[in-house]
Design a protein around this motif. Structure first.
Motif, short mmCIF file in Angstrom:
data_model
loop_
_atom_site.label_atom_id
_atom_site.label_comp_id
_atom_site.label_asym_id
_atom_site.label_seq_id
_atom_site.Cartn_x
_atom_site.Cartn_y
_atom_site.Cartn_z
N VAL A 244 27.80 4.21 35.40
CA VAL A 244 26.87 3.07 35.56
C VAL A 244 26.93 2.09 34.39
O VAL A 244 26.14 1.14 34.33
CB VAL A 244 25.42 3.59 35.74
N ASP A 245 27.84 2.34 33.43
CA ASP A 245 28.00 1.46 32.27
C ASP A 245 26.73 1.35 31.42
O ASP A 245 26.37 0.26 30.97
CB ASP A 245 28.44 0.04 32.72
N GLY A 246 26.11 2.48 31.17
CA GLY A 246 24.94 2.48 30.29
C GLY A 246 25.37 2.44 28.83
O GLY A 246 26.48 2.83 28.48
N ILE A 247 24.49 1.95 27.98
CA ILE A 247 24.82 1.90 26.55
C ILE A 247 24.03 2.93 25.75
O ILE A 247 24.34 3.19 24.58
CB ILE A 247 24.58 0.49 25.96
N GLY B 143 19.68 3.21 29.25
CA GLY B 143 19.48 1.81 28.90
C GLY B 143 20.70 0.95 29.15
O GLY B 143 21.84 1.42 29.07
N PHE B 144 20.44 -0.35 29.40
CA PHE B 144 21.49 -1.32 29.68
C PHE B 144 21.25 -2.60 28.88
O PHE B 144 20.11 -2.92 28.53
CB PHE B 144 21.53 -1.66 31.17
N LYS B 145 22.33 -3.34 28.65
CA LYS B 145 22.18 -4.65 27.98
C LYS B 145 21.56 -5.67 28.92
O LYS B 145 20.77 -6.51 28.51
CB LYS B 145 23.54 -5.14 27.50
N ASP B 146 21.92 -5.58 30.20
CA ASP B 146 21.40 -6.50 31.21
C ASP B 146 21.03 -5.71 32.47
O ASP B 146 21.47 -4.57 32.65
CB ASP B 146 22.44 -7.57 31.57
N LYS B 147 20.28 -6.33 33.33
CA LYS B 147 19.87 -5.68 34.57
C LYS B 147 21.08 -5.47 35.48
O LYS B 147 21.80 -6.43 35.80
CB LYS B 147 18.82 -6.53 35.28
N PRO B 148 21.34 -4.24 35.91
CA PRO B 148 22.47 -3.99 36.81
C PRO B 148 22.27 -4.70 38.15
O PRO B 148 21.14 -4.96 38.58
CB PRO B 148 22.46 -2.46 36.98
N ASN C 19 25.16 7.78 22.54
CA ASN C 19 25.52 6.39 22.28
C ASN C 19 26.42 5.88 23.41
O ASN C 19 26.80 6.63 24.32
CB ASN C 19 26.25 6.28 20.94
N ALA C 20 26.78 4.60 23.32
CA ALA C 20 27.59 3.98 24.37
C ALA C 20 28.94 4.67 24.56
O ALA C 20 29.48 4.73 25.66
CB ALA C 20 27.79 2.50 24.06
N ASP C 21 29.50 5.21 23.47
CA ASP C 21 30.80 5.88 23.57
C ASP C 21 30.69 7.35 23.93
O ASP C 21 31.70 8.07 23.94
CB ASP C 21 31.58 5.71 22.26
#
Length: 245
Positions: free
Chosen positions: A119-122, A220-225, A143-145
């Motif tokens: 889901v590309d979460g950070i 958490g995400f940087k922007d809304k999916p 973390n993101a990685d």
């Protein structure tokens, strides 16, 4: 024969008698004091702040009442309480001992990393919940990685607090919902997420079953999916692998 004349004396003038009118007696002012009603013999109730606090302390005579007071205090302070969810909250609290347990940490890492990748979460957090003490323990922070943030793991904070967003998410998860919304931090863990760039957060119950709540996922995400529906389904899928029956 000489007859002597009788002289008649004029009646003496009598001075007119002045009748004095009696002066009216000065009006006396009568003060009437009404007797105050007899005070009741019942003990007077102490309505002061201190008295109310003492009364509350006397009422709290078991751990369940203590938790109820703490919980309602947090909800009242935060300005949020879902009346329709009262049965859900009470059921979750009273069945705490029968709740499923969170899987061990090493068993959580693989499904958590897989979820983040899909889901590309950070940021991903897994919290263990204890409704009886209104607390949560962060058992995993990624973390993101995909690396672990061990400085965050082990942090203990409250489940319900002064944050309306946090409380709304808690009630939603107890109702077996995944809540996604803009992120506002309300704890040390949340502040760490903000530093990682989190602006949008989704939270889902572990396991994703009605009436069961061992803990929850927060990702958490940087922007809304774009596809929130698919995201919620994926979170529930991962959550089903994170508990022990």
């Amino acid at each position: 024969m000489v007859t002597a004349k009788k002289t008649t004396k004029a009646p003496a003038k009598v001075a007119p008698v002045k009748r004095s009118r009696p002066k009216p007696a000065p009006t006396s002012q009568v003060n009437v004091t009404l007797a105050a009603p007899t005070a009741s013999k019942e003990p007077k109730k102490d309505d002061s702040a201190l008295g109310k606090v003492i009364g509350l302390i006397e009422w709290v005579d078991n751990p369940f009442k203590l938790f109820t007071v703490i919980l309602l205090s947090f909800l009242a302070f935060g300005g949020y309480f879902a009346w329709d969810s009262r049965q859900v909250l009470l059921h979750a609290i009273t069945t705490q001992d029968k709740m499923p347990q969170l899987a061990k940490q090493e068993q959580l890492i693989m499904p958590a990393r897989s979820l983040m990748k899909d889901v590309d979460g950070i940021v991903l957090l897994i919290h263990k919940a204890n409704l009886a003490t209104n607390s949560r323990t962060t058992v995993l922070a990624l973390n993101a990685d995909g690396t672990r943030e061990k400085t965050i793991e082990g942090t203990v904070t409250s489940l319900f607090n002064a944050s309306a967003d946090r409380n709304a998410a808690m009630v939603a998860m107890l109702n077996n919902e995944v809540l996604c919304e803009e992120f506002n931090p309300s704890s040390k863990v949340g502040e760490w997420g903000i530093k990682q760039g989190v602006k949008f957060m989704c939270r889902g119950s572990i396991p994703p079953d009605p009436g069961k709540f061992a803990g929850y996922i927060a990702i958490g995400f940087k922007d809304k999916p774009e596809d929130i529906g698919a995201l919620k389904t994926r979170i529930n899928l991962a959550a089903s692998d994170m508990s022990e029956d």
